[in-house]
Design a protein around this motif. Sequence first.
Motif, PDB file in Angstrom:
ATOM      1  N   ALA A 125     -36.092 -51.531 -29.613  1.00 19.40           N
ATOM      2  CA  ALA A 125     -35.230 -51.548 -28.426  1.00 19.40           C
ATOM      3  C   ALA A 125     -34.487 -50.225 -28.295  1.00 19.40           C
ATOM      4  CB  ALA A 125     -34.238 -52.705 -28.526  1.00 19.40           C
ATOM      5  N   PRO A 126     -33.950 -49.928 -27.096  1.00 20.18           N
ATOM      6  CA  PRO A 126     -33.189 -48.688 -26.887  1.00 20.18           C
ATOM      7  C   PRO A 126     -31.955 -48.654 -27.791  1.00 20.18           C
ATOM      8  CG  PRO A 126     -33.699 -49.798 -24.815  1.00 20.18           C
ATOM      9  CD  PRO A 126     -34.026 -50.764 -25.897  1.00 20.18           C
ATOM     10  N   PRO A 127     -31.444 -47.443 -28.056  1.00 15.33           N
ATOM     11  CA  PRO A 127     -31.799 -46.157 -27.459  1.00 15.33           C
ATOM     12  C   PRO A 127     -33.036 -45.507 -28.090  1.00 15.33           C
ATOM     13  CG  PRO A 127     -30.018 -45.861 -29.027  1.00 15.33           C
ATOM     14  CD  PRO A 127     -30.271 -47.335 -28.953  1.00 15.33           C
ATOM     15  N   TYR A 128     -33.655 -44.616 -27.279  1.00 14.35           N
ATOM     16  CA  TYR A 128     -34.727 -43.752 -27.742  1.00 14.35           C
ATOM     17  C   TYR A 128     -34.336 -42.319 -27.385  1.00 14.35           C
ATOM     18  CZ  TYR A 128     -37.324 -48.168 -27.261  1.00 14.35           C
ATOM     19  OH  TYR A 128     -37.733 -49.474 -27.320  1.00 14.35           O
ATOM     20  N   LEU A 129     -34.614 -41.403 -28.286  1.00 10.34           N
ATOM     21  CA  LEU A 129     -34.328 -39.986 -28.036  1.00 10.34           C
ATOM     22  C   LEU A 129     -35.615 -39.195 -28.200  1.00 10.34           C
ATOM     23  CD1 LEU A 129     -31.897 -37.906 -27.574  1.00 10.34           C
ATOM     24  CD2 LEU A 129     -32.205 -37.399 -30.010  1.00 10.34           C
ATOM     25  N   TYR A 130     -35.999 -38.510 -27.132  1.00  9.32           N
ATOM     26  CA  TYR A 130     -37.139 -37.598 -27.231  1.00  9.32           C
ATOM     27  C   TYR A 130     -36.612 -36.205 -27.522  1.00  9.32           C
ATOM     28  CZ  TYR A 130     -41.275 -34.854 -26.237  1.00  9.32           C
ATOM     29  OH  TYR A 130     -42.338 -33.974 -26.347  1.00  9.32           O
ATOM     30  N   ASP A 131     -37.086 -35.620 -28.623  1.00  7.51           N
ATOM     31  CA  ASP A 131     -36.668 -34.291 -29.061  1.00  7.51           C
ATOM     32  C   ASP A 131     -37.760 -33.299 -28.685  1.00  7.51           C
ATOM     33  OD1 ASP A 131     -36.138 -31.931 -30.488  1.00  7.51           O
ATOM     34  OD2 ASP A 131     -35.209 -33.001 -32.158  1.00  7.51           O
ATOM     35  N   TYR A 132     -37.471 -32.427 -27.727  1.00  6.13           N
ATOM     36  CA  TYR A 132     -38.460 -31.443 -27.303  1.00  6.13           C
ATOM     37  C   TYR A 132     -38.834 -30.494 -28.434  1.00  6.13           C
ATOM     38  CZ  TYR A 132     -38.151 -32.635 -22.318  1.00  6.13           C
ATOM     39  OH  TYR A 132     -38.227 -33.277 -21.111  1.00  6.13           O
ATOM     40  N   GLY A 133     -37.900 -30.257 -29.361  1.00  7.34           N
ATOM     41  CA  GLY A 133     -38.165 -29.332 -30.455  1.00  7.34           C
ATOM     42  C   GLY A 133     -39.280 -29.785 -31.372  1.00  7.34           C
ATOM     43  N   ILE A 134     -39.341 -31.093 -31.615  1.00  5.86           N
ATOM     44  CA  ILE A 134     -40.385 -31.624 -32.498  1.00  5.86           C
ATOM     45  C   ILE A 134     -41.445 -32.401 -31.727  1.00  5.86           C
ATOM     46  CG2 ILE A 134     -38.850 -31.712 -34.496  1.00  5.86           C
ATOM     47  CD1 ILE A 134     -38.556 -34.718 -34.029  1.00  5.86           C
ATOM     48  N   ARG A 135     -41.198 -32.563 -30.426  1.00  5.21           N
ATOM     49  CA  ARG A 135     -42.125 -33.283 -29.540  1.00  5.21           C
ATOM     50  C   ARG A 135     -42.395 -34.704 -30.032  1.00  5.21           C
ATOM     51  NH1 ARG A 135     -46.687 -28.680 -27.930  1.00  5.21           N
ATOM     52  NH2 ARG A 135     -45.183 -27.131 -27.122  1.00  5.21           N
ATOM     53  N   LYS A 136     -41.313 -35.347 -30.427  1.00  2.07           N
ATOM     54  CA  LYS A 136     -41.405 -36.722 -30.914  1.00  2.07           C
ATOM     55  C   LYS A 136     -40.228 -37.534 -30.411  1.00  2.07           C
ATOM     56  CE  LYS A 136     -44.049 -35.736 -35.109  1.00  2.07           C
ATOM     57  NZ  LYS A 136     -44.070 -35.784 -36.591  1.00  2.07           N
ATOM     58  N   THR A 137     -40.439 -38.843 -30.356  1.00  2.00           N
ATOM     59  CA  THR A 137     -39.389 -39.774 -29.967  1.00  2.00           C
ATOM     60  C   THR A 137     -38.850 -40.466 -31.207  1.00  2.00           C
ATOM     61  OG1 THR A 137     -40.451 -40.146 -27.837  1.00  2.00           O
ATOM     62  CG2 THR A 137     -38.847 -41.795 -28.546  1.00  2.00           C
ATOM     63  N   ILE A 138     -37.532 -40.622 -31.254  1.00  2.00           N
ATOM     64  CA  ILE A 138     -36.864 -41.291 -32.369  1.00  2.00           C
ATOM     65  C   ILE A 138     -36.149 -42.510 -31.816  1.00  2.00           C
ATOM     66  CG2 ILE A 138     -35.164 -41.057 -34.224  1.00  2.00           C
ATOM     67  CD1 ILE A 138     -35.588 -37.978 -33.889  1.00  2.00           C
ATOM     68  N   ALA A 139     -36.273 -43.629 -32.497  1.00  2.00           N
ATOM     69  CA  ALA A 139     -35.600 -44.864 -32.103  1.00  2.00           C
ATOM     70  C   ALA A 139     -34.543 -45.212 -33.142  1.00  2.00           C
ATOM     71  CB  ALA A 139     -36.613 -46.006 -31.973  1.00  2.00           C
ATOM     72  N   GLN A 140     -33.683 -46.163 -32.786  1.00  6.57           N
ATOM     73  CA  GLN A 140     -32.590 -46.683 -33.618  1.00  6.57           C
ATOM     74  C   GLN A 140     -31.411 -45.709 -33.640  1.00  6.57           C
ATOM     75  OE1 GLN A 140     -31.755 -49.457 -34.799  1.00  6.57           O
ATOM     76  NE2 GLN A 140     -33.443 -50.617 -35.668  1.00  6.57           N
ATOM     77  N   MET A 141     -30.278 -46.191 -33.154  1.00  5.20           N
ATOM     78  CA  MET A 141     -29.081 -45.354 -33.070  1.00  5.20           C
ATOM     79  C   MET A 141     -28.725 -44.672 -34.383  1.00  5.20           C
ATOM     80  SD  MET A 141     -25.565 -45.471 -33.864  1.00  5.20           S
ATOM     81  CE  MET A 141     -24.883 -47.108 -33.734  1.00  5.20           C
ATOM     82  N   PRO A 142     -28.680 -45.362 -35.541  1.00  5.46           N
ATOM     83  CA  PRO A 142     -28.343 -44.657 -36.778  1.00  5.46           C
ATOM     84  C   PRO A 142     -29.332 -43.544 -37.124  1.00  5.46           C
ATOM     85  CG  PRO A 142     -28.072 -47.015 -37.066  1.00  5.46           C
ATOM     86  CD  PRO A 142     -28.767 -46.831 -35.761  1.00  5.46           C
ATOM     87  N   ALA A 143     -30.619 -43.786 -36.911  1.00  3.46           N
ATOM     88  CA  ALA A 143     -31.621 -42.767 -37.213  1.00  3.46           C
ATOM     89  C   ALA A 143     -31.467 -41.563 -36.289  1.00  3.46           C
ATOM     90  CB  ALA A 143     -33.026 -43.359 -37.081  1.00  3.46           C
TER      91      ALA A 143
END
Length: 229
Positions: free
Chosen positions: A50-68
């Motif tokens: 579930a959200p949030p999701y953060l897409y990091d352009y620097g690594i071109r990957k999406t990260i999930a889970q607020m603590p992570a």
Amino acid sequence: MDYKLYYWDLPFRGVFIEMLLQDVGASYQRLDASEIYPDKCLTIQNPGMAPPYLYDYGIRKTIAQMPAILMHLAHKYDYLPKRAETHTLALKTILDCNDVLMEITNYNGMQMWEKARWDAFRYGRLPDWMQIFENTGLAHGLHDGKGFLLGSTISVADIATTALFGTMMYAFPQLENDVQENAPAIAGLCRRIESRAVIAPFLEQQRAKYGRGYCGGQIERSLRKVMDE
């Protein structure tokens, strides 16, 4: 553009990430979570429930889970304490915040709040949580409007703590005295972090947009109902 943040039009877990992005001066686009959740949440790289999701352009990957997401950003922008013990405590603080969010929403809305159960939580377990944060801060020099949660330098722990209790107090003014009574140093910390040069205008704009909205839906309605009874 550095990031894309996918979340709902509410503060709740999203404000933790936004406050840190604001403080480090990162550029980001905020997008509605429905662009990923629920249809695409299992197909993105590094899937998350579930959200949030953060897409990091620097690594071109999406990260999930607020603590992570917070730990990823804290590593990237040097917002973690240097000592091993306080580095670990920063992670613990973020996880504690996530636990409080889960508990104040009655385990993410598994059941709606009823007055007796809410009062037992508000006057029993919630003060214990507040005192956990307070005692952590006091043990690391937080007092009299000075210092930070884990020492003399701001860290992700201060951002997370403020996102938790500052948002809670703004959304539910009834809880402001609870925090002040059980965790006065934390209440002061929240005020100082919220007044930082880049965070203050962000919060002003967000609160103008969302009002005192918190987590939304039936969960928030049940919270407001029991607090007003």
